[in-house]
Design a protein around this motif. Structure first.
Motif, PDB file in Angstrom:
ATOM      1  N   CYS A  38       0.814  -1.218   0.000  1.00  0.00           N
ATOM      2  CA  CYS A  38       0.000   0.000   0.000  1.00  0.00           C
ATOM      3  C   CYS A  38       0.845   1.265   0.000  1.00  0.00           C
ATOM      4  O   CYS A  38       0.454   2.263  -0.594  1.00  0.00           O
ATOM      5  CB  CYS A  38      -0.935   0.007   1.206  1.00  0.00           C
ATOM      6  N   LEU A  39       1.983   1.233   0.668  1.00  0.00           N
ATOM      7  CA  LEU A  39       2.821   2.421   0.730  1.00  0.00           C
ATOM      8  C   LEU A  39       3.639   2.632  -0.540  1.00  0.00           C
ATOM      9  O   LEU A  39       3.859   3.767  -0.966  1.00  0.00           O
ATOM     10  CB  LEU A  39       3.756   2.342   1.933  1.00  0.00           C
ATOM     11  N   LEU A  40       4.095   1.548  -1.144  1.00  0.00           N
ATOM     12  CA  LEU A  40       4.982   1.687  -2.299  1.00  0.00           C
ATOM     13  C   LEU A  40       4.271   1.665  -3.646  1.00  0.00           C
ATOM     14  O   LEU A  40       4.815   2.171  -4.629  1.00  0.00           O
ATOM     15  CB  LEU A  40       6.053   0.600  -2.280  1.00  0.00           C
ATOM     16  N   LEU A  41       3.081   1.092  -3.707  1.00  0.00           N
ATOM     17  CA  LEU A  41       2.410   0.972  -5.000  1.00  0.00           C
ATOM     18  C   LEU A  41       2.190   2.325  -5.673  1.00  0.00           C
ATOM     19  O   LEU A  41       2.443   2.442  -6.881  1.00  0.00           O
ATOM     20  CB  LEU A  41       1.091   0.208  -4.870  1.00  0.00           C
ATOM     21  N   GLU A  56      -4.022  -4.001 -13.278  1.00  0.00           N
ATOM     22  CA  GLU A  56      -4.545  -5.374 -13.142  1.00  0.00           C
ATOM     23  C   GLU A  56      -3.854  -6.105 -11.991  1.00  0.00           C
ATOM     24  O   GLU A  56      -4.501  -6.810 -11.222  1.00  0.00           O
ATOM     25  CB  GLU A  56      -4.348  -6.152 -14.439  1.00  0.00           C
ATOM     26  N   LEU A  57      -2.564  -5.931 -11.846  1.00  0.00           N
ATOM     27  CA  LEU A  57      -1.819  -6.538 -10.754  1.00  0.00           C
ATOM     28  C   LEU A  57      -2.355  -6.044  -9.410  1.00  0.00           C
ATOM     29  O   LEU A  57      -2.601  -6.828  -8.500  1.00  0.00           O
ATOM     30  CB  LEU A  57      -0.324  -6.216 -10.879  1.00  0.00           C
ATOM     31  N   HIS A  58      -2.577  -4.748  -9.311  1.00  0.00           N
ATOM     32  CA  HIS A  58      -3.103  -4.158  -8.082  1.00  0.00           C
ATOM     33  C   HIS A  58      -4.497  -4.715  -7.773  1.00  0.00           C
ATOM     34  O   HIS A  58      -4.811  -4.994  -6.616  1.00  0.00           O
ATOM     35  CB  HIS A  58      -3.154  -2.631  -8.225  1.00  0.00           C
ATOM     36  N   ALA A  59      -5.317  -4.905  -8.765  1.00  0.00           N
ATOM     37  CA  ALA A  59      -6.695  -5.384  -8.557  1.00  0.00           C
ATOM     38  C   ALA A  59      -6.718  -6.806  -7.997  1.00  0.00           C
ATOM     39  O   ALA A  59      -7.547  -7.119  -7.147  1.00  0.00           O
ATOM     40  CB  ALA A  59      -7.474  -5.311  -9.863  1.00  0.00           C
ATOM     41  N   TRP A  60      -5.845  -7.675  -8.447  1.00  0.00           N
ATOM     42  CA  TRP A  60      -5.905  -9.058  -7.947  1.00  0.00           C
ATOM     43  C   TRP A  60      -5.110  -9.261  -6.667  1.00  0.00           C
ATOM     44  O   TRP A  60      -5.272 -10.274  -5.987  1.00  0.00           O
ATOM     45  CB  TRP A  60      -5.539 -10.090  -9.011  1.00  0.00           C
ATOM     46  N   LEU A  61      -4.262  -8.317  -6.289  1.00  0.00           N
ATOM     47  CA  LEU A  61      -3.514  -8.459  -5.042  1.00  0.00           C
ATOM     48  C   LEU A  61      -4.407  -8.368  -3.805  1.00  0.00           C
ATOM     49  O   LEU A  61      -4.171  -9.042  -2.819  1.00  0.00           O
ATOM     50  CB  LEU A  61      -2.404  -7.412  -4.953  1.00  0.00           C
ATOM     51  N   VAL A 100      -8.383  -4.113   7.597  1.00  0.00           N
ATOM     52  CA  VAL A 100      -7.710  -4.399   6.324  1.00  0.00           C
ATOM     53  C   VAL A 100      -8.721  -4.868   5.273  1.00  0.00           C
ATOM     54  O   VAL A 100      -8.675  -4.443   4.113  1.00  0.00           O
ATOM     55  CB  VAL A 100      -6.586  -5.446   6.516  1.00  0.00           C
ATOM     56  N   LEU A 101      -9.654  -5.728   5.675  1.00  0.00           N
ATOM     57  CA  LEU A 101     -10.647  -6.226   4.720  1.00  0.00           C
ATOM     58  C   LEU A 101     -11.582  -5.113   4.240  1.00  0.00           C
ATOM     59  O   LEU A 101     -11.917  -5.049   3.052  1.00  0.00           O
ATOM     60  CB  LEU A 101     -11.449  -7.369   5.339  1.00  0.00           C
ATOM     61  N   VAL A 102     -11.999  -4.247   5.146  1.00  0.00           N
ATOM     62  CA  VAL A 102     -12.862  -3.125   4.745  1.00  0.00           C
ATOM     63  C   VAL A 102     -12.116  -2.217   3.768  1.00  0.00           C
ATOM     64  O   VAL A 102     -12.677  -1.793   2.749  1.00  0.00           O
ATOM     65  CB  VAL A 102     -13.349  -2.337   5.982  1.00  0.00           C
ATOM     66  N   ALA A 103     -10.855  -1.939   4.049  1.00  0.00           N
ATOM     67  CA  ALA A 103     -10.069  -1.104   3.138  1.00  0.00           C
ATOM     68  C   ALA A 103      -9.915  -1.783   1.780  1.00  0.00           C
ATOM     69  O   ALA A 103      -9.979  -1.120   0.744  1.00  0.00           O
ATOM     70  CB  ALA A 103      -8.703  -0.805   3.736  1.00  0.00           C
ATOM     71  N   GLY A 104      -9.737  -3.096   1.772  1.00  0.00           N
ATOM     72  CA  GLY A 104      -9.583  -3.814   0.509  1.00  0.00           C
ATOM     73  C   GLY A 104     -10.864  -3.853  -0.305  1.00  0.00           C
ATOM     74  O   GLY A 104     -10.840  -3.741  -1.528  1.00  0.00           O
ATOM     75  N   VAL A 105     -11.991  -3.974   0.379  1.00  0.00           N
ATOM     76  CA  VAL A 105     -13.282  -4.071  -0.328  1.00  0.00           C
ATOM     77  C   VAL A 105     -13.807  -2.692  -0.713  1.00  0.00           C
ATOM     78  O   VAL A 105     -14.263  -2.479  -1.831  1.00  0.00           O
ATOM     79  CB  VAL A 105     -14.321  -4.820   0.547  1.00  0.00           C
ATOM     80  N   LEU A 106     -13.755  -1.756   0.222  1.00  0.00           N
ATOM     81  CA  LEU A 106     -14.338  -0.433  -0.012  1.00  0.00           C
ATOM     82  C   LEU A 106     -13.314   0.627  -0.383  1.00  0.00           C
ATOM     83  O   LEU A 106     -13.690   1.769  -0.641  1.00  0.00           O
ATOM     84  CB  LEU A 106     -15.100   0.030   1.239  1.00  0.00           C
ATOM     85  N   GLY A 107     -12.051   0.251  -0.420  1.00  0.00           N
ATOM     86  CA  GLY A 107     -10.997   1.229  -0.647  1.00  0.00           C
ATOM     87  C   GLY A 107     -11.123   2.008  -1.930  1.00  0.00           C
ATOM     88  O   GLY A 107     -10.875   3.217  -1.965  1.00  0.00           O
ATOM     89  N   HIS A 108     -11.532   1.351  -3.004  1.00  0.00           N
ATOM     90  CA  HIS A 108     -11.630   2.042  -4.292  1.00  0.00           C
ATOM     91  C   HIS A 108     -12.857   2.951  -4.348  1.00  0.00           C
ATOM     92  O   HIS A 108     -12.951   3.784  -5.238  1.00  0.00           O
ATOM     93  CB  HIS A 108     -11.655   1.025  -5.428  1.00  0.00           C
ATOM     94  N   GLU A 109     -13.767   2.795  -3.410  1.00  0.00           N
ATOM     95  CA  GLU A 109     -14.946   3.654  -3.338  1.00  0.00           C
ATOM     96  C   GLU A 109     -14.652   4.934  -2.554  1.00  0.00           C
ATOM     97  O   GLU A 109     -15.448   5.868  -2.583  1.00  0.00           O
ATOM     98  CB  GLU A 109     -16.112   2.906  -2.663  1.00  0.00           C
ATOM     99  N   MET A 110     -13.559   4.961  -1.831  1.00  0.00           N
ATOM    100  CA  MET A 110     -13.217   6.120  -1.015  1.00  0.00           C
ATOM    101  C   MET A 110     -12.617   7.214  -1.890  1.00  0.00           C
ATOM    102  O   MET A 110     -11.960   6.919  -2.889  1.00  0.00           O
ATOM    103  CB  MET A 110     -12.209   5.728   0.065  1.00  0.00           C
ATOM    104  N   PRO A 111     -12.836   8.464  -1.499  1.00  0.00           N
ATOM    105  CA  PRO A 111     -12.258   9.554  -2.293  1.00  0.00           C
ATOM    106  C   PRO A 111     -10.742   9.622  -2.113  1.00  0.00           C
ATOM    107  O   PRO A 111     -10.259   9.777  -0.998  1.00  0.00           O
ATOM    108  CB  PRO A 111     -12.944  10.804  -1.729  1.00  0.00           C
ATOM    109  N   GLY A 112     -10.037   9.439  -3.183  1.00  0.00           N
ATOM    110  CA  GLY A 112      -8.583   9.542  -3.144  1.00  0.00           C
ATOM    111  C   GLY A 112      -7.899   8.278  -2.662  1.00  0.00           C
ATOM    112  O   GLY A 112      -8.445   7.521  -1.870  1.00  0.00           O
ATOM    113  N   ALA A 113      -6.708   8.057  -3.168  1.00  0.00           N
ATOM    114  CA  ALA A 113      -5.931   6.877  -2.784  1.00  0.00           C
ATOM    115  C   ALA A 113      -5.406   6.996  -1.360  1.00  0.00           C
ATOM    116  O   ALA A 113      -5.129   5.995  -0.713  1.00  0.00           O
ATOM    117  CB  ALA A 113      -4.775   6.683  -3.754  1.00  0.00           C
TER     118      ALA A 113
END
Length: 153
Positions: A38-41, A56-61, A100-113
């Protein structure tokens, strides 16, 4: 009623086993990898000319980390709790996993990386600390016998 371990102070590190139990070591390692990811990506993606492949790599990780973290954390929790019976440590393990699971599931719905990264890193740090405490508490006490049901009279 507070749920305190058998001993209120942790033994010095010199008296603990050299290595944490397998499930705690694995949990610390996976949580650390998740945090590093998460820090380096964002840095790697900013420098990578192959954006579609990296995306695509980020999506399946995320599902891979979830598949590794859930059983590892639950097994560490069960094995550790059988030794130390400390509910607070169990709560922290579950809380870190849920974050961690909430961030993984809902993370892309949050405003900003930044929001996704902040929540994931927070969950990873909680998991790492909880695995560490699980190891220390388990090493500091004798195993508790399995709970038995008194015979019916």
């Amino acid at each position: 009623m507070p749920d305190a371990p058998a001993s209120t102070t942790s033994p010095p590190l010199a008296t603990l086993p050299a290595r944490p139990p397998f499930w705690d070591r694995l949990g610390i390692g996976i949580s650390g990898l998740c945090m590093i990811h998460c820090l380096l990506l964002p840095v790697v993606l900013a420098l990578a000319p192959l954006w579609p492949m990296a995306e695509e790599l980020h999506a399946w990780l995320h599902p891979v980390f979830a598949l590794l973290l859930v059983p590892t954390t639950l097994l560490a929790l069960v094995h550790g709790y059988r030794r130390h019976r400390n509910r607070r440590i169990a709560m922290w393990l579950v809380a870190g996993l849920v974050i961690v699971l909430v961030a993984g599931v809902l993370g892309h719905e949050m405003p900003g990386a930044f929001a996704e990264t902040s929540i994931t890193v927070t969950g990873s740090v909680v998991l790492i600390a909880a695995h560490w405490r699980n190891w220390r508490a388990g090493a500091a006490c004798r195993p508790h016998p399995p709970a038995t049901v008194p015979p019916a009279s």
